[in-house]
Design an enzyme around this catalytic site. Structure first.
Site, PDB file in Angstrom:
ATOM      1  N   THR A 117      -7.989  -2.018   7.685  1.00  0.00           N
ATOM      2  CA  THR A 117      -9.229  -2.202   8.443  1.00  0.00           C
ATOM      3  C   THR A 117     -10.361  -2.645   7.508  1.00  0.00           C
ATOM      4  O   THR A 117     -10.204  -2.617   6.287  1.00  0.00           O
ATOM      5  CB  THR A 117      -9.638  -0.907   9.173  1.00  0.00           C
ATOM      6  OG1 THR A 117      -9.818   0.115   8.185  1.00  0.00           O
ATOM      7  CG2 THR A 117      -8.594  -0.468  10.172  1.00  0.00           C
ATOM      8  N   THR A 147     -12.542   3.503  17.372  1.00  0.00           N
ATOM      9  CA  THR A 147     -11.706   3.565  18.572  1.00  0.00           C
ATOM     10  C   THR A 147     -12.563   3.830  19.812  1.00  0.00           C
ATOM     11  O   THR A 147     -12.369   3.216  20.858  1.00  0.00           O
ATOM     12  CB  THR A 147     -10.630   4.659  18.399  1.00  0.00           C
ATOM     13  OG1 THR A 147      -9.837   4.305  17.271  1.00  0.00           O
ATOM     14  CG2 THR A 147      -9.757   4.803  19.624  1.00  0.00           C
ATOM     15  N   ARG A 200      -0.880  -1.732  -5.835  1.00  0.00           N
ATOM     16  CA  ARG A 200      -1.636  -2.467  -6.853  1.00  0.00           C
ATOM     17  C   ARG A 200      -1.087  -2.158  -8.248  1.00  0.00           C
ATOM     18  O   ARG A 200      -0.365  -1.167  -8.425  1.00  0.00           O
ATOM     19  CB  ARG A 200      -3.130  -2.154  -6.739  1.00  0.00           C
ATOM     20  CG  ARG A 200      -3.511  -0.790  -7.209  1.00  0.00           C
ATOM     21  CD  ARG A 200      -4.914  -0.416  -6.760  1.00  0.00           C
ATOM     22  NE  ARG A 200      -4.963   1.020  -6.582  1.00  0.00           N
ATOM     23  CZ  ARG A 200      -5.375   1.868  -7.525  1.00  0.00           C
ATOM     24  NH1 ARG A 200      -5.779   1.421  -8.697  1.00  0.00           N
ATOM     25  NH2 ARG A 200      -5.375   3.162  -7.290  1.00  0.00           N
ATOM     26  N   MET A 243      -0.983   6.141   4.327  1.00  0.00           N
ATOM     27  CA  MET A 243      -0.202   5.457   5.371  1.00  0.00           C
ATOM     28  C   MET A 243       1.103   4.922   4.794  1.00  0.00           C
ATOM     29  O   MET A 243       2.144   4.989   5.449  1.00  0.00           O
ATOM     30  CB  MET A 243      -1.030   4.313   5.974  1.00  0.00           C
ATOM     31  CG  MET A 243      -2.056   4.756   6.981  1.00  0.00           C
ATOM     32  SD  MET A 243      -1.352   5.694   8.346  1.00  0.00           S
ATOM     33  CE  MET A 243      -0.276   4.477   9.072  1.00  0.00           C
ATOM     34  N   HIS A 294     -13.566  14.199  15.620  1.00  0.00           N
ATOM     35  CA  HIS A 294     -12.821  13.874  14.397  1.00  0.00           C
ATOM     36  C   HIS A 294     -13.112  14.915  13.313  1.00  0.00           C
ATOM     37  O   HIS A 294     -14.106  15.615  13.368  1.00  0.00           O
ATOM     38  CB  HIS A 294     -13.186  12.484  13.869  1.00  0.00           C
ATOM     39  CG  HIS A 294     -12.526  11.362  14.628  1.00  0.00           C
ATOM     40  ND1 HIS A 294     -13.067  10.818  15.766  1.00  0.00           N
ATOM     41  CD2 HIS A 294     -11.341  10.715  14.421  1.00  0.00           C
ATOM     42  CE1 HIS A 294     -12.260   9.872  16.214  1.00  0.00           C
ATOM     43  NE2 HIS A 294     -11.205   9.792  15.427  1.00  0.00           N
ATOM     44  N   HIS A 295     -12.242  14.948  12.313  1.00  0.00           N
ATOM     45  CA  HIS A 295     -12.354  15.881  11.174  1.00  0.00           C
ATOM     46  C   HIS A 295     -13.712  15.778  10.464  1.00  0.00           C
ATOM     47  O   HIS A 295     -14.419  14.766  10.583  1.00  0.00           O
ATOM     48  CB  HIS A 295     -11.226  15.616  10.175  1.00  0.00           C
ATOM     49  CG  HIS A 295     -11.169  14.189   9.713  1.00  0.00           C
ATOM     50  ND1 HIS A 295     -11.938  13.722   8.690  1.00  0.00           N
ATOM     51  CD2 HIS A 295     -10.467  13.124  10.180  1.00  0.00           C
ATOM     52  CE1 HIS A 295     -11.697  12.433   8.513  1.00  0.00           C
ATOM     53  NE2 HIS A 295     -10.801  12.048   9.424  1.00  0.00           N
ATOM     54  N   GLY A 308      -0.265   4.805  -0.815  1.00  0.00           N
ATOM     55  CA  GLY A 308      -1.350   5.382  -0.023  1.00  0.00           C
ATOM     56  C   GLY A 308      -0.844   6.363   1.028  1.00  0.00           C
ATOM     57  O   GLY A 308       0.362   6.529   1.207  1.00  0.00           O
ATOM     58  N   LYS A 326     -14.929  12.575   8.217  1.00  0.00           N
ATOM     59  CA  LYS A 326     -15.131  11.204   8.742  1.00  0.00           C
ATOM     60  C   LYS A 326     -16.589  10.781   8.565  1.00  0.00           C
ATOM     61  O   LYS A 326     -17.500  11.517   8.908  1.00  0.00           O
ATOM     62  CB  LYS A 326     -14.728  11.135  10.217  1.00  0.00           C
ATOM     63  CG  LYS A 326     -14.744   9.719  10.766  1.00  0.00           C
ATOM     64  CD  LYS A 326     -14.060   9.621  12.101  1.00  0.00           C
ATOM     65  CE  LYS A 326     -14.150   8.235  12.686  1.00  0.00           C
ATOM     66  NZ  LYS A 326     -13.469   7.208  11.896  1.00  0.00           N
ATOM     67  N   GLY A 348       0.855  -1.195   0.000  1.00  0.00           N
ATOM     68  CA  GLY A 348       0.000   0.000   0.000  1.00  0.00           C
ATOM     69  C   GLY A 348       0.884   1.236   0.000  1.00  0.00           C
ATOM     70  O   GLY A 348       0.510   2.291   0.536  1.00  0.00           O
ATOM     71  N   ALA A 349       2.064   1.094  -0.631  1.00  0.00           N
ATOM     72  CA  ALA A 349       3.127   2.118  -0.565  1.00  0.00           C
ATOM     73  C   ALA A 349       2.697   3.490  -1.095  1.00  0.00           C
ATOM     74  O   ALA A 349       3.210   4.513  -0.649  1.00  0.00           O
ATOM     75  CB  ALA A 349       4.351   1.632  -1.339  1.00  0.00           C
TER      76      ALA A 349
HETATM   77  P1  NAD Z   1      -5.191   4.933   0.985  1.00  0.00           P
HETATM   78  O1  NAD Z   1      -6.416   4.716   0.181  1.00  0.00           O
HETATM   79  O2  NAD Z   1      -4.519   6.266   0.977  1.00  0.00           O
HETATM   80  O3  NAD Z   1      -4.080   3.845   0.543  1.00  0.00           O
HETATM   81  C1  NAD Z   1      -4.348   2.510   0.228  1.00  0.00           C
HETATM   82  C2  NAD Z   1      -3.283   2.043  -0.753  1.00  0.00           C
HETATM   83  O4  NAD Z   1      -3.432   0.632  -0.975  1.00  0.00           O
HETATM   84  C3  NAD Z   1      -3.399   2.736  -2.124  1.00  0.00           C
HETATM   85  O5  NAD Z   1      -2.138   3.210  -2.559  1.00  0.00           O
HETATM   86  C4  NAD Z   1      -3.876   1.606  -3.030  1.00  0.00           C
HETATM   87  O6  NAD Z   1      -3.421   1.751  -4.384  1.00  0.00           O
HETATM   88  C5  NAD Z   1      -3.230   0.401  -2.347  1.00  0.00           C
HETATM   89  N1  NAD Z   1      -3.805  -0.862  -2.801  1.00  0.00           N
HETATM   90  C6  NAD Z   1      -5.073  -1.107  -3.198  1.00  0.00           C
HETATM   91  N2  NAD Z   1      -5.178  -2.387  -3.586  1.00  0.00           N
HETATM   92  C7  NAD Z   1      -3.962  -2.953  -3.431  1.00  0.00           C
HETATM   93  C8  NAD Z   1      -3.435  -4.247  -3.686  1.00  0.00           C
HETATM   94  N3  NAD Z   1      -4.210  -5.224  -4.191  1.00  0.00           N
HETATM   95  N4  NAD Z   1      -2.126  -4.484  -3.416  1.00  0.00           N
HETATM   96  C9  NAD Z   1      -1.349  -3.510  -2.911  1.00  0.00           C
HETATM   97  N5  NAD Z   1      -1.777  -2.260  -2.677  1.00  0.00           N
HETATM   98  C10 NAD Z   1      -3.080  -1.985  -2.927  1.00  0.00           C
HETATM   99  O7  NAD Z   1      -5.562   4.499   2.475  1.00  0.00           O
HETATM  100  P2  NAD Z   1      -4.775   4.832   3.827  1.00  0.00           P
HETATM  101  O8  NAD Z   1      -5.386   6.018   4.487  1.00  0.00           O
HETATM  102  O9  NAD Z   1      -3.305   4.801   3.574  1.00  0.00           O
HETATM  103  O10 NAD Z   1      -5.192   3.557   4.700  1.00  0.00           O
HETATM  104  C11 NAD Z   1      -4.877   2.245   4.281  1.00  0.00           C
HETATM  105  C12 NAD Z   1      -5.531   1.229   5.206  1.00  0.00           C
HETATM  106  O11 NAD Z   1      -4.992   1.380   6.533  1.00  0.00           O
HETATM  107  C13 NAD Z   1      -7.040   1.418   5.373  1.00  0.00           C
HETATM  108  O12 NAD Z   1      -7.631   0.159   5.521  1.00  0.00           O
HETATM  109  C14 NAD Z   1      -7.160   2.238   6.658  1.00  0.00           C
HETATM  110  O13 NAD Z   1      -8.408   2.082   7.283  1.00  0.00           O
HETATM  111  C15 NAD Z   1      -6.063   1.588   7.445  1.00  0.00           C
HETATM  112  N6  NAD Z   1      -5.537   2.382   8.569  1.00  0.00           N
HETATM  113  C16 NAD Z   1      -5.247   1.693   9.691  1.00  0.00           C
HETATM  114  C17 NAD Z   1      -4.681   2.325  10.782  1.00  0.00           C
HETATM  115  C18 NAD Z   1      -4.307   1.494  11.990  1.00  0.00           C
HETATM  116  O14 NAD Z   1      -3.784   2.054  12.969  1.00  0.00           O
HETATM  117  N7  NAD Z   1      -4.524   0.199  11.940  1.00  0.00           N
HETATM  118  C19 NAD Z   1      -4.420   3.704  10.753  1.00  0.00           C
HETATM  119  C20 NAD Z   1      -4.725   4.397   9.567  1.00  0.00           C
HETATM  120  C21 NAD Z   1      -5.281   3.726   8.483  1.00  0.00           C
END
Ligand code: NAD
Length: 273
Positions: free
Chosen positions: A102, A168, A39, A17, A157-158, A15, A161, A12-13
């Site tokens: 999540t 949480t 992806r 996070m 929250h912002h 994204g 949301k 998910g590089a």
């Molecule tokens: P985002 O939409 O910015 O990023 C998601 C990334 O995953 C995108 O770059 C997307 O292209 C990529 N992706 C989609 N399908 C894929 C695949 N098949 N293989 C590899 N990569 C793929 O979302 P975000 O805000 O970065 O959040 C990502 C996830 O983390 C969400 O599920 C979010 O709810 C969760 N999150 C969890 C926490 C925690 O503390 N656990 C905190 C923040 C966000």
């Protein structure tokens, strides 16, 4: 003697996070970015991961192929439809997984339990160290205070949301309920400001939500009794807290046997109650 750097693979590089994780790894002296995966479609594939995260070139190209090397740790913050394939890839490679994604389905959770027999997995819907501690402390306080104290939660929250109350807040409320032998279902009240709301009943846990601005997330748990009140507050000001917690878990998991772990395990809080 220099400590061995932990090689991290980010899934998910591209994204929000993913980029935060890349920045945190680059600024760390105990980890190294081994690979960055996202992806197949969309912009950014083939780009340098450092440049993608707004940093200098790191010599790590973003690919769509998750093939973790044996000594690495995979940190997955992507989307739920990708989780099952990522679990299987980690299982095949025999490497630990930190799972932050999540919204996992029941089937994915079941697969996680099966794969957790072969590799170590740390999974959490909130990797913030502060929130993990707050949730634990909430349970300890509720247990010690007992029936005479009313528990109420306020979360902010912002404005974008969608869900309320926050996941949480629900987790904190659940910890309070569990510690006092209650089931949150039926005890949770979210209608305190409703003009037709009935007065508070004993044992209820109220949750109020405020939405606005750019707040990353605030949670205040109040315990109220006649003549006194205790407040426990966590304020998040930067999404990087989730990345830091996940990377702490990644360093912790390296020497662990296969199994399913959570953030309280990482912080050494699991046995505390
Ligand atoms: P985002 O939409 O910015 O990023 C998601 C990334 O995953 C995108 O770059 C997307 O292209 C990529 N992706 C989609 N399908 C894929 C695949 N098949 N293989 C590899 N990569 C793929 O979302 P975000 O805000 O970065 O959040 C990502 C996830 O983390 C969400 O599920 C979010 O709810 C969760 N999150 C969890 C926490 C925690 O503390 N656990 C905190 C923040 C966000």
């Amino acid at each position: 003697m220099t400590e061995r750097l932990t090689p991290i693979v980010i899934v998910g590089a591209r994204g929000r996070m993913g980029k935060t994780l890349i920045r945190e790894i680059t600024h760390s002296d105990s980890m190294i970015l081994e690979a960055a995966v996202d992806r197949s479609s969309g912009p950014g594939l083939g780009q340098d991961a450092g440049r993608l995260a707004g940093l200098h070139e790191l010599g790590v190209t973003v690919t769509d192929d998750l093939r973790p090397r044996r000594n690495s740790v995979v940190v997955d913050f992507s989307l739920p439809h990708a989780t099952e394939a990522n679990l299987r890839r980690c299982q095949e490679a025999g490497v630990p997984l930190i799972l932050g994604t999540t919204g996992l389905t029941k089937a994915t959770r079941e697969l996680m339990r099966t794969v957790g027999k072969d590799i170590a997995i740390v999974s959490s819907a909130n990797f913030s160290v502060g929130i993990t501690l707050m949730t634990k402390i909430a349970g300890i306080m509720a247990h010690a205070l007992g029936d005479g104290w009313d528990a109420e939660l306020l979360e902010i929250h912002h404005s974008h949301k969608r869900d309320a109350p926050s996941g949480t807040a629900l987790r904190i409320a659940k910890a309070v309920a569990k510690a006092t032998g209650r089931d949150l279902e039926g005890k949770q009240r979210t209608d305190r400001a409703d003009p037709h709301a009935r007065p508070r009943e004993r044992g209820e846990i109220g949750i109020a939500a405020i939405r606005g601005g750019d707040s990353v997330g605030e949670h205040t748990l109040m315990f109220l009794a006649d003549g006194e009140r205790i407040e426990l507050t966590h304020r998040a000001t930067d999404r990087a807290i989730f990345a830091r917690g996940a990377l702490r878990a990644a360093r912790w998991v390296v020497d662990r046997p296969p199994g399913l772990y959570s953030m309280p395990d990482v912080l050494g809080l699991a046995g505390l109650s």
